[in-house]
Design a protein around this motif. Structure first.
Motif, PDB file in Angstrom:
ATOM      1  N   ARG A   9       0.849  -1.406   0.104  1.00  0.00           N
ATOM      2  CA  ARG A   9       0.131   0.038  -0.027  1.00  0.00           C
ATOM      3  C   ARG A   9       0.810   1.248  -0.049  1.00  0.00           C
ATOM      4  N   ARG A  10       2.024   1.234   0.716  1.00  0.00           N
ATOM      5  CA  ARG A  10       2.933   2.391   0.741  1.00  0.00           C
ATOM      6  C   ARG A  10       3.395   2.526  -0.561  1.00  0.00           C
ATOM      7  N   SER A  11       3.866   1.805  -1.336  1.00  0.00           N
ATOM      8  CA  SER A  11       4.347   1.858  -2.554  1.00  0.00           C
ATOM      9  C   SER A  11       3.387   2.420  -3.517  1.00  0.00           C
ATOM     10  N   LEU A  12       2.262   1.818  -3.600  1.00  0.00           N
ATOM     11  CA  LEU A  12       1.123   2.196  -4.605  1.00  0.00           C
ATOM     12  C   LEU A  12       0.809   3.713  -4.320  1.00  0.00           C
ATOM     13  N   ASP A  13       0.813   4.149  -2.836  1.00  0.00           N
ATOM     14  CA  ASP A  13       0.414   5.254  -2.502  1.00  0.00           C
ATOM     15  C   ASP A  13       1.709   6.223  -2.977  1.00  0.00           C
ATOM     16  N   HIS A  14       2.805   5.731  -2.977  1.00  0.00           N
ATOM     17  CA  HIS A  14       3.773   6.580  -3.327  1.00  0.00           C
ATOM     18  C   HIS A  14       3.740   6.872  -4.803  1.00  0.00           C
ATOM     19  N   LEU A  15       3.522   5.859  -5.663  1.00  0.00           N
ATOM     20  CA  LEU A  15       3.352   6.183  -7.119  1.00  0.00           C
ATOM     21  C   LEU A  15       2.075   7.176  -7.553  1.00  0.00           C
TER      22      LEU A  15
END
Length: 195
Positions: free
Chosen positions: A86-92
């Motif tokens: 989730r943190r990775s997708l939020d960053h993107l």
């Protein structure tokens, strides 16, 4: 595709209880034992080393805040994967909004570095061909939409089952299977192979 890594080691239950109680040293031991695998997962999604390191910091801050709520119903790594994903997708998503706002057009400036002249030996030719294949694969993976890249990383890098990926990404198992199919098909197309 990178080889699937062996499963994460489970933290010692006593160490985990101490970390849940606020023991920073115990948390540090747990973090160090899971950091490299978490970084690989995040990097497989965001595809940029400095960004992956930043996202990992956010992941571990989130883990520190949420750790007291970890009940141990699932493996620690299974609990950790959704946070990292989730943190990775939020960053993107944030990065995409920034680019859309400040860089609303594609400049088309794709720079390709020229490879040095290979030696005339057969080994040098094979090495150069292997390097080209790896570079093409990395570029094809980087070009995948983030949601497809995420499920591909969870399956191929982390070796998670469809059910574990569904739990990590909060999507139905059928959607996981569909995204994996599309990710693999797009990779095959980009690499010039039959899907």
């Amino acid at each position: 595709m990178p080889n699937t890594l062996p499963p994460h080691p489970e933290p010692d239950p006593d160490l985990l209880r101490r970390a849940q109680g606020g023991d920073e040293a115990a948390f540090g031991v747990i973090m160090r034992s899971h950091y490299e695998r978490t970084f690989r997962l995040v990097y497989a999604i965001v595809r940029h080393e400095a960004d992956a390191r930043d996202v990992c910091q956010e992941v571990w801050l989130t883990v520190w805040r949420k750790l007291p709520k970890f009940r141990g119903d699932a493996r620690f790594a299974t609990w950790l994967h959704p946070i990292a994903t989730r943190r990775s997708l939020d960053h993107l998503r944030k990065r995409r909004r920034w680019f859309d706002r400040f860089l609303p057009f594609d400049t088309g400036n794709a720079t390709v570095e020229s490879a040095p002249e290979p030696a005339t030996t057969e080994d040098a030719g094979q090495q150069a061909e292997g390097t080209e294949r790896r570079a093409a694969l990395q570029a094809a993976i980087a070009a995948l939409p983030p949601k497809l890249r995420a499920v591909l990383a969870l399956r191929e890098v982390e070796g998670l089952s469809y059910e574990e990926i569904a739990q990590a990404t909060a999507i139905p198992t059928g959607t996981v299977m569909s995204r994996l199919y599309h990710a693999r098909r797009l990779l095959a197309q980009k690499l010039g192979a039959k899907p």
